[in-house]
Design an enzyme around this catalytic site. Structure first.
Site, PDB file in Angstrom:
ATOM      1  N   ASP A  11       9.158  15.575 -14.787  1.00 27.82           N
ATOM      2  CA  ASP A  11       8.621  16.060 -15.219  1.00 27.82           C
ATOM      3  C   ASP A  11       7.999  17.046 -14.232  1.00 27.82           C
ATOM      4  O   ASP A  11       7.367  17.318 -13.471  1.00 27.82           O
ATOM      5  CB  ASP A  11       6.985  14.531 -15.397  1.00 27.82           C
ATOM      6  CG  ASP A  11       6.030  14.755 -16.005  1.00 27.82           C
ATOM      7  OD1 ASP A  11       5.811  16.218 -16.318  1.00 27.82           O
ATOM      8  OD2 ASP A  11       4.993  14.360 -16.286  1.00 27.82           O
ATOM      9  N   ASP A 106       8.710  19.102 -21.447  1.00 37.04           N
ATOM     10  CA  ASP A 106       9.333  19.172 -19.326  1.00 37.04           C
ATOM     11  C   ASP A 106       9.077  18.249 -19.383  1.00 37.04           C
ATOM     12  O   ASP A 106       8.922  17.779 -18.008  1.00 37.04           O
ATOM     13  CB  ASP A 106       7.710  19.556 -19.201  1.00 37.04           C
ATOM     14  CG  ASP A 106       6.789  18.614 -19.222  1.00 37.04           C
ATOM     15  OD1 ASP A 106       6.232  17.848 -20.210  1.00 37.04           O
ATOM     16  OD2 ASP A 106       5.925  18.599 -18.045  1.00 37.04           O
ATOM     17  N   GLU A 107       9.159  17.028 -20.008  1.00 38.96           N
ATOM     18  CA  GLU A 107       9.747  15.157 -19.511  1.00 38.96           C
ATOM     19  C   GLU A 107      11.305  15.314 -20.066  1.00 38.96           C
ATOM     20  O   GLU A 107      11.356  15.302 -21.117  1.00 38.96           O
ATOM     21  CB  GLU A 107       8.286  14.424 -19.866  1.00 38.96           C
ATOM     22  CG  GLU A 107       7.929  13.388 -18.999  1.00 38.96           C
ATOM     23  CD  GLU A 107       7.032  12.893 -19.224  1.00 38.96           C
ATOM     24  OE1 GLU A 107       7.813  11.521 -19.223  1.00 38.96           O
ATOM     25  OE2 GLU A 107       5.638  13.191 -20.425  1.00 38.96           O
TER      26      GLU A 107
HETATM   27  N1  DCP Z   1       0.413  18.927 -23.510  1.00 39.87           N
HETATM   28  C1  DCP Z   1      -0.842  18.833 -24.450  1.00 39.87           C
HETATM   29  N2  DCP Z   1      -2.160  17.868 -24.858  1.00 39.87           N
HETATM   30  C2  DCP Z   1      -1.909  17.045 -23.936  1.00 39.87           C
HETATM   31  C3  DCP Z   1      -0.615  16.562 -22.851  1.00 39.87           C
HETATM   32  C4  DCP Z   1      -0.325  17.420 -22.843  1.00 39.87           C
HETATM   33  O1  DCP Z   1      -0.858  20.047 -25.062  1.00 39.87           O
HETATM   34  N3  DCP Z   1      -3.281  16.221 -24.497  1.00 39.87           N
HETATM   35  C5  DCP Z   1       1.076  19.714 -23.029  1.00 39.87           C
HETATM   36  C6  DCP Z   1       0.977  20.665 -21.795  1.00 39.87           C
HETATM   37  C7  DCP Z   1       1.559  20.445 -20.897  1.00 39.87           C
HETATM   38  C8  DCP Z   1       2.840  19.512 -21.319  1.00 39.87           C
HETATM   39  O2  DCP Z   1       2.269  19.821 -22.680  1.00 39.87           O
HETATM   40  O3  DCP Z   1       1.965  21.711 -19.582  1.00 39.87           O
HETATM   41  C9  DCP Z   1       3.203  18.836 -20.406  1.00 39.87           C
HETATM   42  O4  DCP Z   1       2.320  17.604 -20.593  1.00 39.87           O
HETATM   43  P1  DCP Z   1       2.395  16.772 -19.439  1.00 39.87           P
HETATM   44  O5  DCP Z   1       1.396  15.271 -19.195  1.00 39.87           O
HETATM   45  O6  DCP Z   1       3.136  16.463 -18.692  1.00 39.87           O
HETATM   46  O7  DCP Z   1       1.234  18.019 -18.387  1.00 39.87           O
HETATM   47  P2  DCP Z   1       1.722  18.843 -17.329  1.00 39.87           P
HETATM   48  O8  DCP Z   1       2.616  19.220 -17.021  1.00 39.87           O
HETATM   49  O9  DCP Z   1       1.020  19.875 -17.703  1.00 39.87           O
HETATM   50  O10 DCP Z   1       0.475  18.317 -16.111  1.00 39.87           O
HETATM   51  P3  DCP Z   1       1.429  17.129 -14.874  1.00 39.87           P
HETATM   52  O11 DCP Z   1       1.509  17.818 -14.170  1.00 39.87           O
HETATM   53  O12 DCP Z   1       0.585  16.181 -15.143  1.00 39.87           O
HETATM   54  O13 DCP Z   1       2.756  16.983 -15.669  1.00 39.87           O
HETATM   55 MG    MG Z   2       4.055  17.764 -16.588  1.00 40.15          MG
END
Ligand code: DCP
Ligand code: MG
Length: 377
Positions: A11, A106-107
């Protein structure tokens, strides 16, 4: 006992925001979010870790985020760019395994049970993947390594950001005892509250509730809670590789030895096969019918036939019955299992190669195809 699996969950850290910072290194250290503008009722997609210190979170209204973090810079999303990065992630993953299940851009889950790299060590593979992502893409991903998907996902979050955590098969029993139930994917505030009322905070507490109680309180989800509380999760990593077939089967409580009973069972199997195929029939068409019979001595036989072009439906019951009655005399013994299946071919130009990038949206790439069962022709 089957050999334990080796699952990695990857992730990326603050994905959209990290990509933006990579594109513009001056943003390093600045509280940054990607999302809609505050004056247009936008919401935050994600925030970098500097902004999270101020309480900025995904799905929060941008106006509220600005109030909590007055210096916050909010950039509009650039999805094309994020997709491109995601495909580079997958390019790296594929050097280690074909069994990759994307959950979002991203996952992803990787099953590296069979991988020969790094002397077969999933932890070393994860370390190498993190290193390569850093060097080749200038981004940071966290990784969790465990014998199943549930625990691998918990583990990737354990030391986030820039973290890595391994739960070995030997550690599972001890690890779950202290694991808060809130960490279980699917346990939101409502379920957590219900569980707390039952005196349950950790998976260890949860283990003391019998399955009957869990099933009564949580319905179908009760079994899942029962399993994950013990660190069990049998879900396979579902790769987006092109499918070659689809099938359903049924093992009888008591072996059956008469054709009419087999035919009836076959009809039930076809109902289930229709339902399952209905989920993918905008991407594949069936080219062959297949029947499988396992006799009571565990020998088995299969028989298949091409689906003709005369407009017949693939799920034509009479044709499955005929396969069955032709195949059964080969063994002519009581039957413990029956199966029905289809050999498949992808519909042309369906964007299957991009499946891993766009999650569910690949459905949009086959417009004009209805969802009714169709036959080859
Ligand atoms: N995303 C979005 N709306 C949300 C959650 C996520 O548009 N409610 C998008 C933006 C994030 C991406 O999906 O960058 C990946 O989601 P993640 O939950 O993996 O969050 P992040 O990668 O941003 O942060 P983390 O470091 O917690 O993984
Ligand atoms: Mg993420």
């Amino acid at each position: 006992m089957p050999e334990p699996r080796k699952i990695i969950h990857i992730d990326a850290d603050s994905f959209y925001a990290s990509v933006e910072t990579r594109e513009n290194p001056q943003l390093q250290g600045v509280p940054l979010a990607v999302g809609g503008a505050a004056d247009r009722r936008g919401v935050i997609a994600t925030a970098n870790y500097e902004a999270r210190k101020f309480g900025v979170r995904s799905a929060m209204a941008s106006s509220r985020a600005m109030t909590q973090c007055p210096g916050l810079l909010i950039l509009p999303p650039r999805f094309e760019l994020y997709r491109e990065v995601s495909s580079h992630f997958h390019h790296i993953f594929r050097q280690y395994t074909d069994l990759i299940e994307p959950l979002s851009l991203d996952e992803a889950f990787l099953d590296v049970t069979q991988a020969s790299h790094c002397q077969g060590s999933a932890t070393l593979i994860a370390r190498e993947i993190r290193q390569r992502v850093r060097e080749e893409l200038g981004l940071v991903v966290s990784a969790g390594i465990a014998p199943n998907k549930f625990l691998a996902k918990v583990a990737s979050d354990w030391n986030k950001p820039d973290g890595m955590f391994t739960i070995t098969p030997e550690q599972v029993a001890g690890f779950v005892l202290e694991l808060p139930v809130k960490k279980i994917n699917g346990v939101g505030q409502v379920t957590a509250k219900k569980l707390r009322k039952l005196g349950v905070v950790t998976c260890g507490d949860l283990q003391s509730l019998p399955l009957e109680i869990l099933a009564m309180r949580f319905g179908k989800y009760g079994q899942r809670l029962f399993d994950v509380a013990r660190g069990r999760d049998h879900r396979q990593v579902q790769s987006s590789r092109v499918r070659k077939s689809i099938s359903v089967e049924h093992t009888f409580v008591e072996d059956i030895d008469n054709i009419p009973a087999m035919m009836m069972s076959m009809e039930d199997l076809l109902v289930e096969l229709k339902r399952r195929f209905g989920k993918i029939d905008n991407r594949y068409f069936p080219v062959k019918r297949v029947v499988k019979i396992k006799y009571n001595d565990f020998t088995q036989t299969t028989l298949e036939e091409p689906i003709g072009g005369s407009g017949e439906a693939w799920h034509d019951v009479a044709r499955f019955h005929r396969l069955l009655t032709t195949a059964w005399p080969r063994g002519a013994k009581p039957v413990r299992l029956l199966g029905a299946g289809l050999r498949l071919q992808p519909l042309a130009g369906d964007g299957l190669g991009q499946l891993s990038l766009f999650g569910d949206s690949e459905d949009e790439q086959s417009p004009g195809l209805d969802s009714s069962p169709r036959s080859a022709g």
